[in-house]
Design a protein around this motif. Structure first.
Motif, PDB file in Angstrom:
ATOM      1  N   MET A   1       0.836  -1.200   0.000  1.00  0.00           N
ATOM      2  CA  MET A   1       0.000   0.000   0.000  1.00  0.00           C
ATOM      3  C   MET A   1       0.874   1.255   0.000  1.00  0.00           C
ATOM      4  SD  MET A   1      -3.234   0.948   0.047  1.00  0.00           S
ATOM      5  CE  MET A   1      -4.157  -0.410   0.787  1.00  0.00           C
ATOM      6  N   VAL A   2       0.640   2.131  -0.976  1.00  0.00           N
ATOM      7  CA  VAL A   2       1.338   3.410  -1.044  1.00  0.00           C
ATOM      8  C   VAL A   2       0.294   4.504  -0.892  1.00  0.00           C
ATOM      9  CG1 VAL A   2       2.831   4.918  -2.405  1.00  0.00           C
ATOM     10  CG2 VAL A   2       3.079   2.425  -2.579  1.00  0.00           C
ATOM     11  N   LYS A   3       0.359   5.220   0.228  1.00  0.00           N
ATOM     12  CA  LYS A   3      -0.596   6.291   0.499  1.00  0.00           C
ATOM     13  C   LYS A   3       0.146   7.622   0.549  1.00  0.00           C
ATOM     14  CE  LYS A   3      -4.143   3.749   3.091  1.00  0.00           C
ATOM     15  NZ  LYS A   3      -4.897   3.692   4.368  1.00  0.00           N
ATOM     16  N   LEU A   4      -0.269   8.527  -0.317  1.00  0.00           N
ATOM     17  CA  LEU A   4       0.339   9.850  -0.383  1.00  0.00           C
ATOM     18  C   LEU A   4      -0.617  10.868   0.226  1.00  0.00           C
ATOM     19  CD1 LEU A   4       2.589  11.751  -1.377  1.00  0.00           C
ATOM     20  CD2 LEU A   4       1.373  11.889  -3.556  1.00  0.00           C
ATOM     21  N   TYR A   5      -0.301  11.323   1.436  1.00  0.00           N
ATOM     22  CA  TYR A   5      -1.090  12.336   2.118  1.00  0.00           C
ATOM     23  C   TYR A   5      -0.516  13.721   1.816  1.00  0.00           C
ATOM     24  CZ  TYR A   5      -3.145   8.539   4.889  1.00  0.00           C
ATOM     25  OH  TYR A   5      -3.808   7.400   5.295  1.00  0.00           O
ATOM     26  N   PRO A   6      -1.254  14.786   2.135  1.00  0.00           N
ATOM     27  CA  PRO A   6      -0.726  16.134   1.879  1.00  0.00           C
ATOM     28  C   PRO A   6       0.611  16.397   2.571  1.00  0.00           C
ATOM     29  CG  PRO A   6      -3.091  16.254   2.288  1.00  0.00           C
ATOM     30  CD  PRO A   6      -2.678  14.833   2.555  1.00  0.00           C
ATOM     31  N   GLN A   7       0.843  15.792   3.736  1.00  0.00           N
ATOM     32  CA  GLN A   7       2.058  16.081   4.496  1.00  0.00           C
ATOM     33  C   GLN A   7       2.944  14.866   4.756  1.00  0.00           C
ATOM     34  OE1 GLN A   7       3.015  19.172   5.211  1.00  0.00           O
ATOM     35  NE2 GLN A   7       1.156  19.942   4.223  1.00  0.00           N
ATOM     36  N   ARG A   8       2.608  13.707   4.174  1.00  0.00           N
ATOM     37  CA  ARG A   8       3.453  12.534   4.412  1.00  0.00           C
ATOM     38  C   ARG A   8       3.205  11.481   3.349  1.00  0.00           C
ATOM     39  NH1 ARG A   8      -0.974  11.842   7.761  1.00  0.00           N
ATOM     40  NH2 ARG A   8      -1.850   9.722   7.880  1.00  0.00           N
ATOM     41  N   LEU A   9       4.176  10.586   3.222  1.00  0.00           N
ATOM     42  CA  LEU A   9       4.095   9.455   2.298  1.00  0.00           C
ATOM     43  C   LEU A   9       4.263   8.184   3.110  1.00  0.00           C
ATOM     44  CD1 LEU A   9       4.166   8.153  -0.566  1.00  0.00           C
ATOM     45  CD2 LEU A   9       6.644   8.539  -0.546  1.00  0.00           C
ATOM     46  N   GLU A  10       3.322   7.237   2.959  1.00  0.00           N
ATOM     47  CA  GLU A  10       3.376   5.973   3.692  1.00  0.00           C
ATOM     48  C   GLU A  10       3.462   4.802   2.714  1.00  0.00           C
ATOM     49  OE1 GLU A  10       0.162   5.481   6.399  1.00  0.00           O
ATOM     50  OE2 GLU A  10       0.576   7.333   7.506  1.00  0.00           O
ATOM     51  N   ILE A  11       4.414   3.919   2.950  1.00  0.00           N
ATOM     52  CA  ILE A  11       4.572   2.708   2.142  1.00  0.00           C
ATOM     53  C   ILE A  11       4.537   1.529   3.109  1.00  0.00           C
ATOM     54  CG2 ILE A  11       6.091   1.433   0.576  1.00  0.00           C
ATOM     55  CD1 ILE A  11       7.268   4.155  -0.266  1.00  0.00           C
ATOM     56  N   SER A  12       3.568   0.633   2.949  1.00  0.00           N
ATOM     57  CA  SER A  12       3.413  -0.451   3.911  1.00  0.00           C
ATOM     58  C   SER A  12       3.201  -1.782   3.208  1.00  0.00           C
ATOM     59  CB  SER A  12       2.235  -0.164   4.857  1.00  0.00           C
ATOM     60  OG  SER A  12       1.027  -0.054   4.137  1.00  0.00           O
ATOM     61  N   ASN A  13       3.493  -2.857   3.930  1.00  0.00           N
ATOM     62  CA  ASN A  13       3.304  -4.210   3.400  1.00  0.00           C
ATOM     63  C   ASN A  13       2.907  -5.149   4.514  1.00  0.00           C
ATOM     64  OD1 ASN A  13       6.447  -3.833   3.967  1.00  0.00           O
ATOM     65  ND2 ASN A  13       5.979  -5.991   4.306  1.00  0.00           N
ATOM     66  N   ASN A  14       2.160  -6.173   4.169  1.00  0.00           N
ATOM     67  CA  ASN A  14       1.805  -7.203   5.138  1.00  0.00           C
ATOM     68  C   ASN A  14       3.043  -8.011   5.510  1.00  0.00           C
ATOM     69  OD1 ASN A  14      -0.933  -6.754   5.535  1.00  0.00           O
ATOM     70  ND2 ASN A  14      -1.507  -7.892   3.701  1.00  0.00           N
ATOM     71  N   GLY A  15       3.075  -8.446   6.767  1.00  0.00           N
ATOM     72  CA  GLY A  15       4.227  -9.198   7.271  1.00  0.00           C
ATOM     73  C   GLY A  15       5.004  -8.341   8.245  1.00  0.00           C
ATOM     74  N   GLY A  16       4.957  -8.704   9.533  1.00  0.00           N
ATOM     75  CA  GLY A  16       5.658  -7.917  10.548  1.00  0.00           C
ATOM     76  C   GLY A  16       7.146  -8.190  10.551  1.00  0.00           C
ATOM     77  N   PHE A  17       7.842  -7.614  11.517  1.00  0.00           N
ATOM     78  CA  PHE A  17       9.282  -7.817  11.657  1.00  0.00           C
ATOM     79  C   PHE A  17       9.575  -9.282  11.982  1.00  0.00           C
ATOM     80  CE2 PHE A  17       9.348  -3.215  13.137  1.00  0.00           C
ATOM     81  CZ  PHE A  17       9.828  -2.738  11.929  1.00  0.00           C
ATOM     82  N   ILE A  18      10.731  -9.750  11.566  1.00  0.00           N
ATOM     83  CA  ILE A  18      11.157 -11.116  11.882  1.00  0.00           C
ATOM     84  C   ILE A  18      12.568 -11.084  12.447  1.00  0.00           C
ATOM     85  CG2 ILE A  18       9.705 -12.150  10.102  1.00  0.00           C
ATOM     86  CD1 ILE A  18      12.219 -12.448   8.352  1.00  0.00           C
ATOM     87  N   ALA A  19      12.993 -12.214  13.008  1.00  0.00           N
ATOM     88  CA  ALA A  19      14.377 -12.441  13.461  1.00  0.00           C
ATOM     89  C   ALA A  19      14.840 -11.440  14.510  1.00  0.00           C
ATOM     90  CB  ALA A  19      15.330 -12.422  12.268  1.00  0.00           C
ATOM     91  N   GLY A  20      13.907 -10.965  15.343  1.00  0.00           N
ATOM     92  CA  GLY A  20      14.303 -10.053  16.420  1.00  0.00           C
ATOM     93  C   GLY A  20      14.446  -8.608  15.999  1.00  0.00           C
TER      94      GLY A  20
END
Length: 572
Positions: A316-335
């Motif tokens: 997901m790429v969301k471009l807001y007026p004051q920020r850009l967010e790029i996200s993907n499913n799958g949390g952190f791994i390996a500590g």
């Protein structure tokens, strides 16, 4: 893992904090259960399983983790407890077997000894012989649930979804446009020409994406047609939203396309909303985008590389007026966590895919991608990206900020002098441009390093005339070198930002107190002295106590916020 010397130093820290504050991913303190030997041994087995599943670490037995003060906290382990017995118990009661190393540390408190259990990382998941187990996550041992076991499988590469074969090699599954885009991106990153000149199938084979005549899902992700992607990698898709508010969007695009085509298209969609600022430096004009292209590219590649393709949902790429967010499913791994991602050993959710991209130089195996994102933003005087784990997803957030042309020129000039500024230095300098000073603990948190490493870094920066320090011990602080602050800010507040030297502060405060007493005015509040000296509340209290002891004529009247320090002329 921590050495005996490390543990001795940590035990000394118990004078100022509780053991729980010192615990980390690879370190735990445990009080020995003197009520039941069997329960105590079982706890040792459980901690061995937890630590080895979490990547190994050190457990110190004989320390109460909620008690402050070394004498009260260090209770020790009974002398009759034999380390060989513990080693056998752990080995016999774990599957696969775990072989920890036990060390005795002699101490003056409690029973006279604590035990240090060193647990080396194994090939998880490990359990006890009844099938139960936990895994170290941060400072906690969490149950080894089905989801957690799957996560461990991902971390060890045993369940690489992208490495699974989809059938015999079929060139009709490949998109010529995607292959060309893959080569273009790789050429831009200076991948070996010899590699890129190979025919499509041979190139994919060389990258390891064809195994035993079978095409893998990774090959489809890099060069597959839309039809092939929908059939063989249904979890791969992306969405771009140009958000006009938190709930309303203007531009939207949803696509299923090979990774190189996806990255190129998203970059194209961003162009109209990523304006250029021109900075004039002498005869040259330099152009900078609001969000540096290299930072956006790295964030996109990370999102597609680490996407959990088994979970339905797009990059997901969301471009807001004051920020850009790029996200993907799958949390952190390996500590990996939000507060250690800068320097943590890299870990790949999809190893085969990442390995191919490494060979093409589109991603870096040494965790440089995150550093590049930070560096690209910081060197332009902007905030670093915010990387957050939200449930089972990871988001990279870039805030919109104007370029600081003066700071950017400073970074360029330092580079020309052979003094290239790394991410740690950039983080500290940017912080000090916004704050008058910082302590070592704050600096360590910013850099995601230990305080010892950070002190060494700051000392080197002091030698380069970037920072200066004052105070000592726990009262030590760091501030921007005055000449550098003047160069980068030029607001005339250089001297106002600096603390007064301790003895000079006494002289100044004493002079003001005498002057007020002579004019019949009230004395000084703690807040007023803090404003004059830039000291903390406690430091002001110490300063005024010393003045009272030295002169015998300074006293505090009143209580709480209304109290004041007064000068009392001698009656003799």
């Amino acid at each position: 893992m921590r050495t005996q010397r490390d543990v001795e130093a940590l035990l000394d820290e118990l004078e100022h904090c509780i053991a729980d504050d010192l615990e980390d991913q690879d370190l735990d303190f445990k009080q020995w259960d003197t009520s039941s030997r069997d329960k105590a041994v079982q706890k040792v087995v459980q901690m061995a399983v937890c630590m080895t599943n979490g990547g190994g670490g050190t457990v110190v037995y004989g320390v109460a983790d909620k008690v402050k003060g070394r004498e009260s906290a260090v209770l020790g382990v009974p002398l009759e407890i034999d380390v060989n017995m513990l080693k056998r118990a752990v080995y016999d009661q774990t599957d696969p077997h775990i072989m920890p190393v036990f060390e005795e540390l002699h101490v003056p408190e409690g029973t006279g000894r604590v035990l240090i259990m060193q647990v080396h990382p194994g090939m998880p998941p490990h359990t006890d012989t009844k099938g139960g187990g936990t895994v170290r996550i941060g400072k906690d041992c969490q149950p080894l649930t089905g989801t957690m076991r799957r996560k461990i499988g991902v971390e060890t590469g045993e369940t690489d979804y992208t490495a699974e074969a989809i059938g015999r090699v079929d060139e009709s599954l490949l998109s010529p446009v995607a292959m060309e885009a893959l080569r273009t991106l790789a050429q831009r990153e200076r991948a070996p020409e010899e590699l890129l000149r190979r025919p499509d199938i041979e190139l994919l084979d060389t990258l390891g994406l064809i195994r035993n005549g079978q095409m893998t899902r990774a090959a489809i992700l890099l060069a597959g047609t839309e039809t092939a992607l929908r059939e063989h990698v249904p979890g791969h898709l992306w969405t771009f939203l140009q958000m006009q508010s938190d709930t309303v969007y203007g531009v939207r695009e949803d696509r299923v396309s090979a990774i190189p085509l996806s990255v190129q298209r998203i970059e194209d969609l961003l162009v109209p909303f990523n304006p250029i600022t021109t900075v004039e430096q002498g005869m040259f004009h330099f152009e900078y985008r609001t969000w540096p292209e290299i930072a956006v590219r790295e964030a996109l590649m990370n999102a597609f590389c680490h996407l959990d393709l088994r979970i339905a949902g797009p990059v997901m790429v969301k471009l807001y007026p004051q920020r850009l967010e790029i996200s993907n499913n799958g949390g952190f791994i390996a500590g990996i966590r939000e507060n250690n991602i800068l320097h943590h050993q890299p870990a790949a959710r999809n190893p085969l895919l990442v390995d191919a991209l490494v060979k093409l130089r589109l991603v870096n195996r040494t965790n440089l991608g995150v550093s590049r994102m930070y560096s690209a933003m910081l060197m332009e005087g902007k905030e670093p990206p915010v990387i957050r784990e939200i449930g089972d997803s990871v988001a990279v957030i870039f805030h919109q900020r104007e370029i600081n042309a003066v700071f950017r020129q400073f970074v360029a000039e330092e580079s020309q002098r052979g003094r290239s500024l790394g991410v740690d230095q950039l983080l500290l300098l940017q912080y000090l441009l916004q704050h008058a000073e910082m302590d070592t603990a704050t600096a360590a948190g910013l850099c995601q390093r230990s305080e010892a490493e950070t002190r060494e870094l700051l000392a080197h920066m002091e030698q380069q005339d970037y920072v200066e320090h004052g105070g000592s011990g726990r009262g030590a602080y760091w501030s921007l070198y005055p000449a550098l602050y003047t160069r980068l800010v030029a607001d005339g507040n250089t001297d106002k930002r600096r603390r007064i030297d301790w003895e000079a502060a006494k002289t100044r405060v004493l002079s003001v107190l005498k002057d007020r007493a002579q004019r019949g005015e009230e004395g000084l509040r703690n807040a007023e002295i803090r404003h004059m000296t830039r000291y903390t509340r406690n430091q002001v209290g110490q300063l005024m106590q010393e003045l009272a002891d030295e002169t015998g004529q300074v006293e505090q009247k009143g209580r709480g916020a209304g109290s004041r320090y007064h000068w009392q002329p001698s009656s003799f």
